[in-house]
Design a protein around this motif. Structure first.
Motif, PDB file in Angstrom:
ATOM      1  N   LEU A  16      -1.579   3.148  12.183  1.00  0.00           N
ATOM      2  CA  LEU A  16      -2.781   2.415  12.584  1.00  0.00           C
ATOM      3  C   LEU A  16      -3.399   1.703  11.382  1.00  0.00           C
ATOM      4  N   ALA A  17      -3.478   2.408  10.248  1.00  0.00           N
ATOM      5  CA  ALA A  17      -4.084   1.808   9.043  1.00  0.00           C
ATOM      6  C   ALA A  17      -3.306   0.564   8.630  1.00  0.00           C
ATOM      7  N   LYS A  18      -1.987   0.664   8.633  1.00  0.00           N
ATOM      8  CA  LYS A  18      -1.156  -0.489   8.217  1.00  0.00           C
ATOM      9  C   LYS A  18      -1.369  -1.663   9.163  1.00  0.00           C
ATOM     10  N   GLN A  19      -1.366  -1.367  10.463  1.00  0.00           N
ATOM     11  CA  GLN A  19      -1.517  -2.454  11.448  1.00  0.00           C
ATOM     12  C   GLN A  19      -2.890  -3.114  11.344  1.00  0.00           C
ATOM     13  N   LEU A  20      -3.921  -2.279  11.153  1.00  0.00           N
ATOM     14  CA  LEU A  20      -5.277  -2.845  11.043  1.00  0.00           C
ATOM     15  C   LEU A  20      -5.402  -3.692   9.784  1.00  0.00           C
ATOM     16  N   ALA A  21      -4.815  -3.204   8.680  1.00  0.00           N
ATOM     17  CA  ALA A  21      -4.889  -3.943   7.412  1.00  0.00           C
ATOM     18  C   ALA A  21      -4.218  -5.307   7.570  1.00  0.00           C
ATOM     19  N   GLU A  22      -3.070  -5.308   8.239  1.00  0.00           N
ATOM     20  CA  GLU A  22      -2.349  -6.566   8.443  1.00  0.00           C
ATOM     21  C   GLU A  22      -3.176  -7.516   9.311  1.00  0.00           C
ATOM     22  N   HIS A  23      -3.733  -6.958  10.386  1.00  0.00           N
ATOM     23  CA  HIS A  23      -4.543  -7.739  11.323  1.00  0.00           C
ATOM     24  C   HIS A  23      -5.755  -8.353  10.623  1.00  0.00           C
ATOM     25  N   LEU A  24      -6.375  -7.578   9.730  1.00  0.00           N
ATOM     26  CA  LEU A  24      -7.608  -8.032   9.074  1.00  0.00           C
ATOM     27  C   LEU A  24      -7.334  -8.794   7.781  1.00  0.00           C
ATOM     28  N   GLY A  25      -6.089  -8.747   7.317  1.00  0.00           N
ATOM     29  CA  GLY A  25      -5.752  -9.391   6.039  1.00  0.00           C
ATOM     30  C   GLY A  25      -6.269  -8.595   4.850  1.00  0.00           C
ATOM     31  N   PHE A  26      -6.366  -7.262   5.003  1.00  0.00           N
ATOM     32  CA  PHE A  26      -6.900  -6.381   3.962  1.00  0.00           C
ATOM     33  C   PHE A  26      -5.768  -5.641   3.255  1.00  0.00           C
ATOM     34  N   GLY A  27      -6.078  -5.088   2.086  1.00  0.00           N
ATOM     35  CA  GLY A  27      -5.161  -4.176   1.421  1.00  0.00           C
ATOM     36  C   GLY A  27      -5.179  -2.839   2.145  1.00  0.00           C
ATOM     37  N   CYS A  28      -4.106  -2.062   1.960  1.00  0.00           N
ATOM     38  CA  CYS A  28      -4.024  -0.774   2.655  1.00  0.00           C
ATOM     39  C   CYS A  28      -3.573   0.303   1.670  1.00  0.00           C
ATOM     40  N   LEU A  29      -4.304   1.410   1.626  1.00  0.00           N
ATOM     41  CA  LEU A  29      -3.912   2.517   0.745  1.00  0.00           C
ATOM     42  C   LEU A  29      -3.727   3.801   1.553  1.00  0.00           C
ATOM     43  N   ASP A  30      -2.508   4.295   1.535  1.00  0.00           N
ATOM     44  CA  ASP A  30      -2.181   5.592   2.136  1.00  0.00           C
ATOM     45  C   ASP A  30      -2.467   6.644   1.064  1.00  0.00           C
ATOM     46  N   THR A  31      -3.648   7.272   1.135  1.00  0.00           N
ATOM     47  CA  THR A  31      -4.053   8.163   0.040  1.00  0.00           C
ATOM     48  C   THR A  31      -3.239   9.452  -0.006  1.00  0.00           C
ATOM     49  N   GLY A  32      -2.568   9.787   1.117  1.00  0.00           N
ATOM     50  CA  GLY A  32      -1.690  10.959   1.098  1.00  0.00           C
ATOM     51  C   GLY A  32      -0.585  10.812   0.060  1.00  0.00           C
ATOM     52  N   LEU A  33      -0.179   9.554  -0.173  1.00  0.00           N
ATOM     53  CA  LEU A  33       0.889   9.313  -1.158  1.00  0.00           C
ATOM     54  C   LEU A  33       0.465   9.740  -2.560  1.00  0.00           C
ATOM     55  N   LEU A  34      -0.833   9.621  -2.857  1.00  0.00           N
ATOM     56  CA  LEU A  34      -1.315  10.019  -4.188  1.00  0.00           C
ATOM     57  C   LEU A  34      -1.090  11.514  -4.394  1.00  0.00           C
ATOM     58  N   TYR A  35      -1.446  12.309  -3.369  1.00  0.00           N
ATOM     59  CA  TYR A  35      -1.283  13.762  -3.463  1.00  0.00           C
ATOM     60  C   TYR A  35       0.198  14.143  -3.442  1.00  0.00           C
TER      61      TYR A  35
END
Ligand code: DC
Length: 211
Positions: A16-35
């Motif tokens: 959902l985050a990726k799709q919304l970011a694409e739709h809005l033209g925003f950057g997207c950060l999956d913070t789980g990847l940091l951990y």
């Protein structure tokens, strides 16, 4: 504009985050990847995951350029992440990067467990995505099978339950919906329907705010 998306493992929040970011033209950060990357780096440095000093050092020295590592995708990496994520100093070390990312123009979508509560408490839009453990386990299991990973459904379900308990039960920044988050239950929703529902929630939020 900042969109904060939180929720448990395999709830659909990442997609959902990726799709919304694409739709809005925003950057997207999956913070789980940091951990996940912190867990990886602790193991690579030859330390145990319960070595707090090593985990804090890994978090402080984390290189965000290594977040696209395919090794971060599996269940083991998720478990390791959930383990090191309990350490307050690890969370503190990752905070500045997440907040800096959230402020990048023209806007950002961040997904995780504590985005709406701790990382971006003043986010413009907060969504807490849920789904029943059984449905989440079925989705995750199907992903594994599609990738040729042979794992039993029961194992996936047990892992999800352990992770939920650890993420929601920790003292520091537990997984919880912010009081002002909109709840989105995807148990009976397809990816497309969840996306449409989220866009609807965002539109309503923006029109109420008079933007
Ligand atoms: O979203 P994920 O499954 O990739 O996250 C892996 C683990 O990282 C999760 O079980 C808990 C931790 N995590 C966290 O504590 N806070 C976040 N904002 C994101 C993830």
């Amino acid at each position: 504009m900042i969109v904060a998306i939180d929720g448990p493992a395999a709830s659909g929040k990442g997609t959902l985050a990726k799709q919304l970011a694409e739709h809005l033209g925003f950057g997207c950060l999956d913070t789980g990847l940091l951990y996940r990357a912190v867990g990886r780096d602790v193991a690579r440095a030859g330390f145990q995951l319960n070595d707090t000093w090593a985990a804090v050092a890994a978090a402080r020295g984390l290189d965000p350029a290594t977040l696209d590592d395919p090794a971060l995708r599996g269940t083991e990496a998720g478990d390791a992440a959930s383990f090191v994520a309990r350490i307050p100093e690890v969370r503190a070390a990752l905070l500045a990067y997440q907040r800096d990312f959230s402020r990048r123009p023209p806007g950002a979508v961040l997904d995780g467990r504590d985005i709406g509560t701790v990382v971006c408490p003043t986010a413009d839009v907060k969504i807490f995505v849920t789904a029943s453990p059984d449905v989440r386990a079925r989705r995750r299991h199907a992903e594994f099978i599609a990738r040729g990973v042979d794992v039993a459904y029961e194992t996936v379900l047990a892992d999800i339950r352990v992770r939920d308990a650890r993420d929601a039960g920790r003292a520091n920044a537990p997984m919880i919906a912010a009081p002002d988050a909109m709840l989105l239950d995807t148990t009976d929703l397809s990816i497309e329907a969840a996306f449409d529902a989220a866009v609807g929630l965002i539109k309503r939020k923006i029109s109420h705010a008079g933007c």
